[in-house]
Design a protein around this motif. Structure first.
Motif, PDB file in Angstrom:
ATOM      1  N   ASN A 255       0.639  -9.308  14.263  1.00 14.72           N
ATOM      2  CA  ASN A 255      -0.040  -8.063  14.684  1.00 14.72           C
ATOM      3  C   ASN A 255       1.180  -7.317  15.346  1.00 14.72           C
ATOM      4  O   ASN A 255       0.999  -6.833  16.401  1.00 14.72           O
ATOM      5  CB  ASN A 255      -0.985  -8.327  15.697  1.00 14.72           C
ATOM      6  N   LEU A 256       2.033  -7.073  14.425  1.00  8.61           N
ATOM      7  CA  LEU A 256       3.120  -6.496  15.124  1.00  8.61           C
ATOM      8  C   LEU A 256       3.211  -4.870  14.618  1.00  8.61           C
ATOM      9  O   LEU A 256       2.822  -4.450  13.709  1.00  8.61           O
ATOM     10  CB  LEU A 256       4.629  -6.865  14.507  1.00  8.61           C
ATOM     11  N   THR A 257       3.306  -3.989  15.759  1.00 11.13           N
ATOM     12  CA  THR A 257       3.280  -2.679  15.683  1.00 11.13           C
ATOM     13  C   THR A 257       4.519  -2.122  16.350  1.00 11.13           C
ATOM     14  O   THR A 257       4.856  -2.279  17.444  1.00 11.13           O
ATOM     15  CB  THR A 257       2.036  -1.854  16.322  1.00 11.13           C
ATOM     16  N   PHE A 258       5.144  -1.024  15.632  1.00  6.80           N
ATOM     17  CA  PHE A 258       6.360  -0.609  16.234  1.00  6.80           C
ATOM     18  C   PHE A 258       6.531   0.800  15.920  1.00  6.80           C
ATOM     19  O   PHE A 258       5.960   1.371  14.904  1.00  6.80           O
ATOM     20  CB  PHE A 258       7.504  -1.326  15.813  1.00  6.80           C
ATOM     21  N   ALA A 259       6.832   1.733  17.002  1.00  8.93           N
ATOM     22  CA  ALA A 259       7.011   3.244  16.772  1.00  8.93           C
ATOM     23  C   ALA A 259       8.494   3.476  17.478  1.00  8.93           C
ATOM     24  O   ALA A 259       8.766   2.996  18.794  1.00  8.93           O
ATOM     25  CB  ALA A 259       6.044   4.107  17.371  1.00  8.93           C
ATOM     26  N   TYR A 260       9.298   4.268  16.772  1.00 12.16           N
ATOM     27  CA  TYR A 260      10.591   4.728  17.783  1.00 12.16           C
ATOM     28  C   TYR A 260      10.196   5.920  18.434  1.00 12.16           C
ATOM     29  O   TYR A 260      10.923   5.941  19.565  1.00 12.16           O
ATOM     30  CB  TYR A 260      11.492   5.494  16.381  1.00 12.16           C
TER      31      TYR A 260
ATOM     32  N   ALA B 171       4.173   8.164  16.233  1.00 15.06           N
ATOM     33  CA  ALA B 171       4.382   7.909  14.993  1.00 15.06           C
ATOM     34  C   ALA B 171       4.694   6.558  14.821  1.00 15.06           C
ATOM     35  O   ALA B 171       5.769   6.030  14.758  1.00 15.06           O
ATOM     36  CB  ALA B 171       5.353   8.748  14.785  1.00 15.06           C
ATOM     37  N   ASP B 172       3.623   5.734  14.340  1.00 12.69           N
ATOM     38  CA  ASP B 172       3.988   4.096  14.132  1.00 12.69           C
ATOM     39  C   ASP B 172       4.922   3.933  12.889  1.00 12.69           C
ATOM     40  O   ASP B 172       4.257   4.480  11.849  1.00 12.69           O
ATOM     41  CB  ASP B 172       2.607   3.426  14.003  1.00 12.69           C
ATOM     42  N   ILE B 173       5.908   3.206  12.634  1.00 10.67           N
ATOM     43  CA  ILE B 173       6.620   3.119  11.688  1.00 10.67           C
ATOM     44  C   ILE B 173       6.047   1.598  11.213  1.00 10.67           C
ATOM     45  O   ILE B 173       6.138   1.541   9.720  1.00 10.67           O
ATOM     46  CB  ILE B 173       8.247   2.757  12.140  1.00 10.67           C
ATOM     47  N   LEU B 174       5.761   0.704  11.914  1.00 10.64           N
ATOM     48  CA  LEU B 174       5.407  -0.585  11.432  1.00 10.64           C
ATOM     49  C   LEU B 174       3.706  -0.723  12.065  1.00 10.64           C
ATOM     50  O   LEU B 174       3.891  -0.439  13.235  1.00 10.64           O
ATOM     51  CB  LEU B 174       6.292  -1.768  12.182  1.00 10.64           C
ATOM     52  N   LYS B 175       3.046  -0.867  11.292  1.00 12.28           N
ATOM     53  CA  LYS B 175       1.611  -1.038  11.653  1.00 12.28           C
ATOM     54  C   LYS B 175       1.027  -2.448  11.204  1.00 12.28           C
ATOM     55  O   LYS B 175       0.465  -2.686  10.266  1.00 12.28           O
ATOM     56  CB  LYS B 175       0.823  -0.097  10.518  1.00 12.28           C
TER      57      LYS B 175
ATOM     58  N   ALA C  82      10.111   2.743   4.055  1.00  6.00           N
ATOM     59  CA  ALA C  82       8.834   1.888   4.101  1.00  6.00           C
ATOM     60  C   ALA C  82       9.114   1.035   5.568  1.00  6.00           C
ATOM     61  O   ALA C  82       7.831   0.508   6.065  1.00  6.00           O
ATOM     62  CB  ALA C  82       8.745   0.707   2.787  1.00  6.00           C
ATOM     63  N   GLY C  83      10.284   0.744   6.114  1.00  5.56           N
ATOM     64  CA  GLY C  83      10.231  -0.068   7.381  1.00  5.56           C
ATOM     65  C   GLY C  83      10.856  -1.146   7.191  1.00  5.56           C
ATOM     66  O   GLY C  83      10.901  -2.048   8.110  1.00  5.56           O
ATOM     67  N   LYS C  84      11.726  -1.545   6.072  1.00  5.84           N
ATOM     68  CA  LYS C  84      12.263  -2.821   5.987  1.00  5.84           C
ATOM     69  C   LYS C  84      13.482  -3.156   7.146  1.00  5.84           C
ATOM     70  O   LYS C  84      13.306  -3.892   7.633  1.00  5.84           O
ATOM     71  CB  LYS C  84      13.135  -2.954   4.661  1.00  5.84           C
ATOM     72  N   SER C  85      14.254  -1.916   6.972  1.00 10.88           N
ATOM     73  CA  SER C  85      15.497  -2.183   8.229  1.00 10.88           C
ATOM     74  C   SER C  85      14.833  -2.195   9.371  1.00 10.88           C
ATOM     75  O   SER C  85      15.234  -3.173  10.456  1.00 10.88           O
ATOM     76  CB  SER C  85      16.211  -0.905   8.072  1.00 10.88           C
ATOM     77  N   THR C  86      13.739  -1.617   9.896  1.00 16.69           N
ATOM     78  CA  THR C  86      13.286  -1.470  11.140  1.00 16.69           C
ATOM     79  C   THR C  86      12.615  -3.046  11.522  1.00 16.69           C
ATOM     80  O   THR C  86      12.701  -3.396  12.551  1.00 16.69           O
ATOM     81  CB  THR C  86      12.068  -0.488  11.063  1.00 16.69           C
ATOM     82  N   LEU C  87      12.060  -3.659  10.498  1.00 16.28           N
ATOM     83  CA  LEU C  87      11.341  -4.794  10.437  1.00 16.28           C
ATOM     84  C   LEU C  87      12.714  -5.739  10.799  1.00 16.28           C
ATOM     85  O   LEU C  87      12.442  -6.893  11.998  1.00 16.28           O
ATOM     86  CB  LEU C  87      10.803  -5.200   9.522  1.00 16.28           C
ATOM     87  N   LEU C  88      13.565  -5.719  10.088  1.00 15.06           N
ATOM     88  CA  LEU C  88      14.727  -6.745  10.388  1.00 15.06           C
ATOM     89  C   LEU C  88      15.380  -6.541  11.935  1.00 15.06           C
ATOM     90  O   LEU C  88      15.739  -7.299  12.633  1.00 15.06           O
ATOM     91  CB  LEU C  88      15.903  -6.512   9.366  1.00 15.06           C
TER      92      LEU C  88
ATOM     93  N   GLY D 122      10.605  -3.000  22.566  1.00 20.19           N
ATOM     94  CA  GLY D 122       9.334  -2.087  22.960  1.00 20.19           C
ATOM     95  C   GLY D 122       8.408  -2.147  21.691  1.00 20.19           C
ATOM     96  O   GLY D 122       7.658  -0.943  21.458  1.00 20.19           O
ATOM     97  N   PHE D 123       8.134  -3.193  21.169  1.00 17.80           N
ATOM     98  CA  PHE D 123       7.014  -3.346  19.929  1.00 17.80           C
ATOM     99  C   PHE D 123       5.890  -3.842  20.610  1.00 17.80           C
ATOM    100  O   PHE D 123       5.883  -4.578  21.628  1.00 17.80           O
ATOM    101  CB  PHE D 123       7.610  -4.315  18.904  1.00 17.80           C
ATOM    102  N   ALA D 124       4.761  -3.815  19.945  1.00 17.31           N
ATOM    103  CA  ALA D 124       3.320  -4.402  20.274  1.00 17.31           C
ATOM    104  C   ALA D 124       3.215  -5.683  19.302  1.00 17.31           C
ATOM    105  O   ALA D 124       3.557  -5.730  18.271  1.00 17.31           O
ATOM    106  CB  ALA D 124       2.233  -3.417  20.298  1.00 17.31           C
ATOM    107  N   GLY D 125       2.825  -6.750  19.858  1.00 16.01           N
ATOM    108  CA  GLY D 125       2.356  -7.845  19.118  1.00 16.01           C
ATOM    109  C   GLY D 125       3.267  -9.039  19.419  1.00 16.01           C
ATOM    110  O   GLY D 125       4.112  -8.838  20.496  1.00 16.01           O
TER     111      GLY D 125
END
Ligand SMILES: Nc1ncnc2c1ncn2[C@@H]1O[C@H](COP(=O)(O)OP(=O)(O)OP(=O)(O)O)[C@@H](O)[C@H]1O
Ligand SMILES: [Mg+2]
Lengths: 266, 240
Positions: free
Chosen positions: B8-13, B17-21, B41-47, B56-59
């Motif tokens: 349940n990872l959610t992240f916003a810069y 504006a959530d980048i990963l939902k 799409a958020g690939k680099s953000t996830l890595l 500072g992500f949630a999950g």
């Protein structure tokens, strides 16, 4: 070539110098660092009117330039920005210090003499620093600092500032190139976009610096500077080098070399 | 045990504006996972989340059973080798050889081991001849190869590669594919080079707009023309 790319080329040239396989490059970085510091301390401690004494200290850079295969003209070209500043320091001395004194049998203003010694001290200190930089890479200097148990954060700062200058220059070059490709026939950068270009440059190089620091910490870097340099070992020659120069500096500092040599011939 | 576990990872810069939902994903030891999806799409953000570059992500995110948080980063980073999408961010030493030696040296290996690993990584990536060249004077592809070598020399348990084949000529690209296939490490490879994904990854995760759209065998996902086209991708060249 643009000013920026020539600045970048200059950095590369100096790094090439640092990588040469010269006897000076092989000396332990801590020895070179200590030698340079001691030289500068001795140099600035000279009496401001002892022009011959200061002049005799010029032997150190002179000998190293000659035996270390370093080009004095390249050096002067590289330090040309700081030299006028160094010369400026003493410029008012002749005005304020009007007392007469004898120099080589001529009566001159004491301020004039102290200006000359100040300039010489400045120039010699710059030359000595240049010799250190031209023969020792930044990593080796940081390594020397870490042997001295300087706080890790200070060493990291030294390393990062050095990297940041390179990054800032490289980023500036990229941006101005991109600009000039899309503004052909324009001389320089139009003043209307100065603000946004300068802002971009700063932001981009800061971003880059952030990434670089991330890349360093991803590969195990922490501010306890555990950087161990390959191929650096203490050799007897290092200690000899240090001892000889330290004795020479102390001798020059305490005895008037030129007068002694001169009296031999009179 | 799962080596990488994301729940349940959610992240916003930036706030709002959530980048990963709400991403959930787990990867087993030794698995090779391709990460594909449109630009942004958020690939680099996830890595980057996995190595703690995006705090500072949630999950919950764990690597090797260790939760990714500030205090655990040194331990986690010791397991992971991360190749940046942009090589200029990766390389920072003066020469290629120094850069490749940086990681092993920091982990306190003996100097002979550092040298052996450096030489091996340089030879594997085929860049021994540029060992002493300054980083700033490399071509784009040489920088990419050097970036990969800096990670290989660390022999990490987990490899996160962001666009490893970008800027490489066909021969070097093939060489990197062979290296990746030889390595036993767990791998996550983000790329638009779907042919390379086919060659290196048995499993593919398709991302779109910060969510996982599909997760399954590479053979199934990269052959699904409709699914790919919905997500701004095309069939791998060899299937066209
Ligand atoms: N540092 C940042 N600050 C703010 N937004 C960012 C930042 N980095 C990325 N983004 C945004 O996050 C989104 C996802 O970016 P990301 O780099 O993860 O995409 P990607 O899937 O790797 O794309 P690509 O295939 O182009 O590399 C993009 O919309 C991007 O604009
Ligand atoms: Mg990306």
């Amino acid at each position: 070539m643009s000013k920026i790319s020539s600045a970048i080329t200059e950095i590369h040239r100096i790094e090439d110098l640092q990588k040469r396989d010269q006897w000076l490059n092989r000396i332990h970085p801590l020895v070179k660092l200590a030698c340079t510091c001691f030289y500068i301390v001795c140099l600035v401690s000279f009496n401001p009117y002892d022009i011959l004494g200061v002049l005799s200290m010029g032997l150190y850079p002179l000998i190293l330039f000659m035996t270390g295969d370093l080009s004095i003209t390249d050096c002067l070209r590289r330090v040309r920005i700081v030299l006028p500043l160094v010369c400026l320091i003493g410029i008012f001395n002749p005005i304020f210090d009007r007392a007469p004194m004898l120099l080589f049998g001529f009566a001159v203003r004491a301020g004039f003499v102290s200006m000359l010694t100040l300039i010489m001290k400045g120039v010699f200190a710059v030359l000595a620093s240049y010799i250190l930089i031209a023969s020792t890479s930044i990593e080796n200097i940081c390594y020397a600092l870490s042997i001295l148990h300087l706080p890790g954060i200070l060493i990291t700062e030294t390393l990062l500032i050095y990297r940041y200058v390179g990054l800032l220059l490289a980023e500036t070059e990229r941006i101005t190139q991109a600009y000039s490709l899309r503004a052909p026939g324009q001389k320089g950068v139009h003043f209307k976009v100065w603000g946004s270009l300068a802002g971009q440059m700063l932001l981009r190089s800061m971003d880059r610096a952030n990434d670089v620091f991330a890349s360093m910490s991803l590969r195990g870097y922490s501010s306890d500077f555990r950087y161990r340099k390959s191929g650096i070992r203490w050799r007897a020659f290092d200690l000899l080098y240090l001892a000889v120069w330290c004795c020479a500096f102390l001798f020059l500092r305490n005895f008037p070399l030129f007068e002694i040599v001169g009296s031999l011939f009179v | 045990m799962r080596q990488i576990e994301i729940r349940n990872l959610t992240f916003a810069y930036m706030k709002g504006a959530d980048i990963l939902k709400d991403i959930s994903l787990s990867v087993s030891p030794g698995e090779s996972v391709g990460l594909v999806g449109a630009n942004g799409a958020g690939k680099s953000t996830l890595l980057k989340i996995l190595v703690g570059l995006n705090p500072g992500f949630a999950g919950s995110v764990t690597v090797g059973g260790i939760p990714v948080e500030k205090g655990t980063l040194p331990k986690i980073r010791q397991k992971i080798g991360y190749v940046f999408q942009d090589s200029d961010s990766q390389l920072f030493m003066t020469t290629v050889g120094e850069d490749v030696a940086f990681g092993p040296r920091n982990y306190g290996l003996s100097e002979s081991e550092v040298r052996a690993r450096t030489d091996r990584a340089l030879a594997e990536t085929g860049i021994t001849h540029i060992k002493d060249r300054p980083i700033m004077r490399l071509s784009g592809g040489e920088k990419k190869l050097a970036s990969i070598a800096t990670i290989l020399s660390m022999e990490p348990e987990i490899l996160l590669l962001d666009e490893p084949s970008i800027a490489l000529d066909p021969k070097n690209r093939r060489n990197i594919i062979n290296i990746l296939n030889r390595l036993q490490a767990t791998k996550i490879i983000a790329s638009h080079d779907l042919d390379m994904i086919m060659d290196t990854c048995s499993r593919t995760v398709l991302m779109g707009d910060g969510k996982i759209i599909a997760d399954g065998p590479t053979d199934k996902i990269l052959r699904d023309k409709a699914l790919l086209e919905e997500n701004s991708l095309e069939l791998p060249l060899r299937l066209q």
